[in-house]
Write a protein that holds these residues in place. Structure first.
Motif, short mmCIF file in Angstrom:
data_model
loop_
_atom_site.label_atom_id
_atom_site.label_comp_id
_atom_site.label_asym_id
_atom_site.label_seq_id
_atom_site.Cartn_x
_atom_site.Cartn_y
_atom_site.Cartn_z
N ALA A 162 -9.14 9.29 10.40
CA ALA A 162 -8.89 10.18 11.54
C ALA A 162 -8.08 11.40 11.11
CB ALA A 162 -8.16 9.42 12.65
N LEU A 163 -7.27 11.24 10.05
CA LEU A 163 -6.47 12.35 9.53
C LEU A 163 -7.26 13.22 8.55
CD1 LEU A 163 -3.13 10.41 8.85
CD2 LEU A 163 -3.59 12.04 10.72
N SER B 276 0.85 -1.19 0.00
CA SER B 276 0.00 0.00 0.00
C SER B 276 0.89 1.24 0.00
CB SER B 276 -0.92 0.01 1.22
OG SER B 276 -1.82 -1.08 1.15
N TYR B 277 0.65 2.12 -0.99
CA TYR B 277 1.46 3.31 -1.21
C TYR B 277 0.67 4.55 -0.81
CZ TYR B 277 4.20 0.22 -4.26
OH TYR B 277 4.96 -0.81 -4.77
N TYR B 278 1.35 5.50 -0.11
CA TYR B 278 0.73 6.73 0.36
C TYR B 278 1.61 7.92 0.01
CZ TYR B 278 -1.54 3.17 3.15
OH TYR B 278 -2.21 2.04 3.55
N ILE C 248 -1.04 -0.80 12.90
CA ILE C 248 -1.84 0.41 13.10
C ILE C 248 -3.18 -0.04 13.66
CG2 ILE C 248 -2.97 2.35 11.97
CD1 ILE C 248 -0.78 2.19 9.80
N PRO C 249 -3.51 0.37 14.88
CA PRO C 249 -4.81 -0.03 15.46
C PRO C 249 -5.96 0.38 14.54
CG PRO C 249 -3.42 1.00 17.13
CD PRO C 249 -2.73 1.20 15.80
N GLY C 250 -6.78 -0.60 14.18
CA GLY C 250 -7.90 -0.33 13.28
C GLY C 250 -7.51 -0.32 11.81
N ARG D 112 3.97 10.94 6.16
CA ARG D 112 5.09 11.32 7.02
C ARG D 112 4.61 11.85 8.36
NH1 ARG D 112 9.00 14.42 3.11
NH2 ARG D 112 10.18 12.62 2.36
N GLY D 113 5.29 11.40 9.42
CA GLY D 113 4.94 11.85 10.76
C GLY D 113 3.73 11.16 11.35
N THR D 114 3.22 10.13 10.66
CA THR D 114 2.08 9.36 11.17
C THR D 114 2.49 7.91 11.32
OG1 THR D 114 1.12 8.63 9.06
CG2 THR D 114 0.57 10.88 9.80
N ARG D 115 1.61 7.11 11.88
CA ARG D 115 1.88 5.67 12.01
C ARG D 115 1.99 4.97 10.67
NH1 ARG D 115 -0.44 3.10 17.39
NH2 ARG D 115 1.13 1.62 16.72
N LEU D 116 1.48 5.60 9.60
CA LEU D 116 1.63 5.01 8.26
C LEU D 116 3.10 4.85 7.90
CD1 LEU D 116 -1.08 6.93 6.22
CD2 LEU D 116 -1.09 4.48 6.78
N ALA D 117 3.93 5.76 8.39
CA ALA D 117 5.35 5.76 8.05
C ALA D 117 6.20 5.03 9.09
CB ALA D 117 5.84 7.19 7.89
#
Length: 181
Positions: free
Chosen positions: A112-113, A84-86, A102-104, A92-97
């Motif tokens: 949430a963002l 999965s690409y973002y 990641i809960p949920g 950046r600066g989130t749990r994605l990175a």
């Protein structure tokens, strides 16, 4: 997973944020069929994306993206590789990175963002021959055919937010929806 034990899947649960304590969409789908679905995070990194990802996300030729690479398991057997690409401005600066669960799931964090996925993303399905690295990860023999499902997702505000490339060893069934004319 052979074609004789395929089931009708639905993309919608994978696009819906999860409630606190709710299982991820893959685990819930597998459980509904009397199976056990899980996944293993293989990598989280910034990369130069494939052209199709770059084009959809509308990023420049030198921009990088965050990719989360996962191995999808059914009853502890590998059935899919999912990348999965973002865009970095979202990830950046989130749990994605960050490496870690990641809960949920990512869709819950994205929502949430402020990036709620649209209801009907574009999905492209193609066939390919498994690569050597995919052979190793999916326990396949060289030359084995696989399905490649690429899901292009925009937010409800129209911003491209995610491209998921899923390389599958399993049977895939779709139900088409009629759109009003």
């Amino acid at each position: 997973m052979g074609s004789n034990d395929a089931w009708m899947g639905d993309a919608q649960p994978y696009l819906a944020p999860r409630q606190a304590g709710e299982r991820d969409a893959w685990s819930a789908e597998a459980t509904a069929h009397g199976r056990r679905g899980s996944q293993r995070l293989l990598a989280v990194e910034e990369v130069d994306p494939p052209d199709s990802v770059r084009d959809f996300l509308g990023i420049g030729p030198t921009e990088r993206v965050v990719v989360r690479r996962r191995l999808i398991l059914l009853d502890d057997e590998p059935v899919e590789l999912a990348d999965s690409y973002y865009p970095t401005h979202i990830a950046r600066g989130t749990r994605l990175a960050e490496r870690g669960k990641i809960p949920g799931g990512a869709v819950t964090l994205l929502s949430a963002l402020g990036f709620t996925p649209e209801d009907e993303p574009l999905e492209d399905v193609s066939a390919a021959t498994v690569s050597p690295s995919q052979c190793a990860a999916l326990n396949l023999s060289p030359g084995t055919p696989v399905l490649v499902l690429t899901r292009f997702t925009t937010s409800t505000s129209g911003e491209p937010m995610e491209v998921s490339v899923m390389t599958m060893t399993r049977h895939l069934q779709y139900r088409q929806r009629k759109q009003a004319s």
